[in-house]
Motif scaffolding. Structure first.
Motif, PDB file in Angstrom:
ATOM      1  N   PHE A  25       0.821  -1.206   0.000  1.00  0.00           N
ATOM      2  CA  PHE A  25       0.000   0.000   0.000  1.00  0.00           C
ATOM      3  C   PHE A  25       0.858   1.260   0.000  1.00  0.00           C
ATOM      4  N   SER A  26       2.054   1.154  -0.549  1.00  0.00           N
ATOM      5  CA  SER A  26       2.963   2.294  -0.589  1.00  0.00           C
ATOM      6  C   SER A  26       2.581   3.236  -1.732  1.00  0.00           C
ATOM      7  N   PRO A  27       2.414   4.541  -1.460  1.00  0.00           N
ATOM      8  CA  PRO A  27       2.075   5.496  -2.530  1.00  0.00           C
ATOM      9  C   PRO A  27       3.095   5.496  -3.670  1.00  0.00           C
ATOM     10  N   GLU A  28       4.355   5.237  -3.337  1.00  0.00           N
ATOM     11  CA  GLU A  28       5.412   5.274  -4.340  1.00  0.00           C
ATOM     12  C   GLU A  28       5.214   4.215  -5.424  1.00  0.00           C
ATOM     13  N   TYR A  29       4.567   3.093  -5.038  1.00  0.00           N
ATOM     14  CA  TYR A  29       4.390   1.985  -5.983  1.00  0.00           C
ATOM     15  C   TYR A  29       2.911   1.739  -6.295  1.00  0.00           C
ATOM     16  N   ALA A  30       2.077   2.754  -6.075  1.00  0.00           N
ATOM     17  CA  ALA A  30       0.628   2.569  -6.144  1.00  0.00           C
ATOM     18  C   ALA A  30       0.108   2.260  -7.545  1.00  0.00           C
ATOM     19  N   ASP A  31       0.913   2.515  -8.576  1.00  0.00           N
ATOM     20  CA  ASP A  31       0.413   2.335  -9.941  1.00  0.00           C
ATOM     21  C   ASP A  31       1.032   1.149 -10.671  1.00  0.00           C
TER      22      ASP A  31
END
Length: 455
Positions: A127-133
């Motif tokens: 759930f890390s924003p850095e890897y969200a995509d």
């Protein structure tokens, strides 16, 4: 000069270690008479390092697949997980030879804590924003891949295949499997769900449930999802299930005791986060799109009726009723639906006495068609229990449970609170429908309708 590393890609199947043909290309001699998977993995990493003079990158896809195959069977899941822990411990021993290790899978079992020290310095990026995509297509990518589509086609793809979120600060994502399926067939269908239902959800999740409900064995709906839907009314399918964020940091999902597998696999998605000064944040979860929602609703209806073919027939008839806006037929149809629920369902389930149960049956029936259904849609006057937008008409439902005789309060509440106000701007006929259920008769005893024509 840029650093270089050797790559070693494996699956978490002990037999796959010796099948990896890269070791032959590198001139590595793998012992044929040893069957200890962890030992073989250690040799493969170490000898790759010595053969190339470069630290090794290890990519393990579906690291948890052996556990997923027996998920819900406590007696099988835990021994299997212990075997995997022993297997992954080889990577810790090979640490001097490693540059980078990445594990991908469905369940978030593999933190350093969960692995019991089998791997150190493991970072969970679920759930890390850095890897969200990284797990789906963004809007920008969709328009880039499919530039010839018209606006209404993009909107259809968004409603059916978009909506997946793995971070509150990340973009909504489209499911790649659904997009690829649509691109090939050029029609809307739940491609990902149909391909993954049997492999992920098709397990008997009733090992410790009492009393055992035989309908669980018809479709084997995961107990966690089933309990959520039936105990929360239709809330789970309407994006209104709230849970503390700590629930998603625990790794007790081998027993289906957590929402985590459903969220991580894509059956649920992140909707909202309520922050707290004491770090006790609450997450709201919901169904990501129509493909998942209609498919889950259809399966839940199959289980409720204990008859897959009856469920399909009910859905076909409802579709025809909505197409012709046959309100009298709708009342008769829904009464027949409740009459079709097995008697044992009421006898064995105390929640069948409450409003949430009846709302769940209604929601599952309508949502299984893939029409737009909103549960507890808020207005400045309150929340209408269910709104359905189908075939050019709007249907607003309010549910009440009475002891035996109808009281007329359901329709009265819709009228008194002005639930229809927010929908009039749509310019569609609005049907206000008050539905009252009798605990004693286990049936609809009032189906009051008032129709407003568009201005």
């Amino acid at each position: 000069m840029a650093a270089q590393w050797a790559a070693c890609s494996i699956r978490p199947n002990p037999h796959e270690v010796t099948k990896n043909r890269n070791y032959r290309r590198l001139g590595i001699d793998m012992p044929a008479d040893i069957h200890d998977a962890a030992f073989l993995l250690n040799i493969l990493v170490r000898e790759t390092y010595h053969a190339t003079g470069q630290q090794v990158i290890v990519l393990i896809d579906e690291y948890d697949q052996p556990v997923q195959n027996v998920l819900g069977h406590r007696s099988l899941a835990f021994p299997m997980w212990r075997q995997l822990l022993a297997f992954y411990s080889a990577l810790k021993e090979a640490d001097p030879y490693l540059h980078f290790v990445m594990l991908t899978g469905v369940g978030r079992y593999a933190t350093a804590e969960a692995l019991g020290g089998g791997l150190d310095m493991l970072m969970d990026i679920s759930f890390s924003p850095e890897y969200a995509d990284i797990c789906g297509f963004t809007d920008t990518e969709i328009t880039s891949f499919l530039p010839e589509l018209e606006a209404h086609q993009y909107e259809a793809l968004r409603q059916w295949f978009g909506g997946h979120r793995f971070s509150f600060h990340g973009p909504d994502l489209y499911n790649p499997d659904d997009i690829f399926g649509w691109a090939q067939a050029q029609k809307i269908a739940p491609y990902w769900f149909e391909a993954n239902f049997s492999s992920y959800l098709n397990v008997e999740a009733i090992e410790s449930s009492k009393p055992k409900d035989p309908r669980f064995q018809v479709w084997a709906v995961p107990r966690s999802l089933w309990q959520l839907v039936m105990h929360n009314g239709a809330a789970i399918l309407a994006g209104q299930v709230r849970a503390p964020n700590t629930m998603f940091k625990r790794h007790d999902t081998l027993t289906y005791g957590s929402l985590s597998p459903l969220l991580e696999a894509g059956w649920l998605t992140l909707v909202n986060e309520e922050t707290s000064p004491f770090h006790l944040n609450v997450w709201t979860l919901g169904i990501p799109n129509l493909a998942v929602g209609s498919s889950l609703s259809g399966i839940l209806l199959d289980v409720l009726l204990a008859d897959k073919y009856a469920s399909i027939d009910f859905r076909r008839k409802l579709a025809e009723i909505l197409k012709t806006n046959d309100l009298a037929g709708l009342e008769a149809h829904l009464k027949a639906l409740y009459a079709g629920l097995p008697h044992d369902w009421y006898r064995n389930n105390p929640i069948a006495k409450y409003e949430g149960h009846y709302a769940s049956v209604f929601y599952s029936h309508f949502a299984a068609l893939g029409v737009n259904v909103t549960v507890e849609d808020a207005s400045h006057h309150g929340r209408v229990d269910m709104a359905v937008d189908a075939c050019g008409h709007l249907y607003l439902f309010e549910f009440k449970v009475v002891e035996q005789l109808p009281e007329g309060k359901a329709l009265e509440q819709i009228q008194a609170r002005g639930y229809a106000d927010k929908y009039r701007a749509a310019g569609k006929p609005i049907h206000l429908i008050g539905v009252e259920f009798s605990r004693e008769q286990r049936q609809i005893v009032a189906f009051d309708i008032e129709t407003e024509s568009p201005p």
